[in-house]
Design an enzyme around this catalytic site. Structure first.
Site, PDB file in Angstrom:
ATOM      1  CD  GLU A 285      30.588  51.586  49.077  1.00  0.00           C
ATOM      2  OE1 GLU A 285      30.652  50.701  48.210  1.00  0.00           O
ATOM      3  OE2 GLU A 285      31.369  51.658  50.050  1.00  0.00           O
TER       4      GLU A 285
ATOM      5  CD  GLU B 227      35.976  54.863  43.109  1.00  0.00           C
ATOM      6  OE1 GLU B 227      35.630  54.696  44.292  1.00  0.00           O
ATOM      7  OE2 GLU B 227      36.750  55.778  42.753  1.00  0.00           O
TER       8      GLU B 227
ATOM      9  CG  ASP C  27      38.857  60.929  48.232  1.00  0.00           C
ATOM     10  OD1 ASP C  27      39.364  59.959  48.828  1.00  0.00           O
ATOM     11  OD2 ASP C  27      38.640  60.931  47.002  1.00  0.00           O
TER      12      ASP C  27
ATOM     13  CE  LYS D 289      47.544  71.216  49.807  1.00  0.00           C
ATOM     14  NZ  LYS D 289      48.195  70.910  48.547  1.00  0.00           N
TER      15      LYS D 289
ATOM     16  CG  ASP E  13      40.466  58.672  58.249  1.00  0.00           C
ATOM     17  OD1 ASP E  13      39.715  58.751  57.265  1.00  0.00           O
ATOM     18  OD2 ASP E  13      41.615  59.144  58.266  1.00  0.00           O
TER      19      ASP E  13
END
Ligand code: SAM
Length: 218
Positions: A47, A72, A122, A126, A158
């Protein structure tokens, strides 16, 4: 979370670049180094962007026969999630403090991984930051290299603009992957796609979701 950092214990779960083999040895299979030797032939799922580790904690508990490696790069989330995994006693899960895109591209062995999970990456909205997005032509090339035949990349976002970007990237990679509808892992609750922290937060806000599974072509 910064003020609580000292109380997190990552022992037995957390990994850093100090745990890599020397660069001269080339790409490596994490199962050979970071998991118990008797699990060397068990599948490996990765992941990228594990956040607080909710997917790993929920799904790994249901898949004891699989090795899970979360990656991460935010130090506070890494420490929080590694400690959480340790407290759950999930000794088939490891969490690496690293940039997942670079790790997969430059350090991971060819054909060692069954599934790559990318949940709520993320969005970097921009335009000048788009090069930081996880899903790029180069990352899909790398994902294809490290996945076994029949492997999958599972993606949920999303963010509609990022989703449109992904469609373009996938369209450029049709020789590598075939996009198919998403199906939820067993750990998702009713009405959830995966049930990560961000999914739950965004669901409360009524945001729409986009999801797909990219099936690796031979
Ligand atoms: C929006 S959060 C989603 C977290 C989690 N997947 C969830 O759904 O709750 C994105 C996470 O990915 C991490 N991340 C972003 N880019 C990364 C990269 N290149 N390598 C590793 N982690 C990354 C961020 O630090 C953050 O924790």
């Amino acid at each position: 979370m910064t003020e609580h950092t000292a109380k997190f214990d990552v022992a037995g779960v957390g990994l850093t670049a100090d745990d890599y083999p020397p660069l001269e040895q080339g790409p490596f299979d994490p199962r050979a180094l970071w998991f118990p030797s008797q699990r060397r032939d068990h599948p490996l799922e990765i992941e990228i962007g594990s956040g607080k580790g909710t997917f790993l904690v929920q799904q790994a508990a249901l898949q004891p026969g699989t090795n899970f490696l979360g990656i991460e790069y935010a130090g506070e989330f890494y420490r929080y999630a590694a400690d959480r995994i340790r407290r759950h006693g999930l000794n088939h899960v490891r969490l690496l403090h690293a940039d997942g895109r670079d790790f997969v591209q430059y350090r991971l062995a060819t054909a060692c991984c069954d599934v790559i999970h990318v949940y709520f990456p993320d969005p970097w909205p921009k335009r000048r930051h788009h090069k930081r997005r996880m899903i790029q032509v180069a990352s899909l090339d790398a994902f294809h290299r490290v996945l076994i035949p029949g492997g999958q990349v599972r993606i949920v976002t999303d963010h509609s603009d990022y989703w449109a970007w992904m469609q373009d990237i996938v369209a450029e990679s049709t020789s590598l992957f075939e996009a198919q509808p998403f199906c939820s892992p067993d750990s998702a609750s009713d009405g959830e796609l995966v049930g990560t922290n961000f999914e739950r937060k965004y669901r409360r806000q009524g945001r729409p979701f986009h999801a797909t599974i990219l099936h690796r072509k031979p």
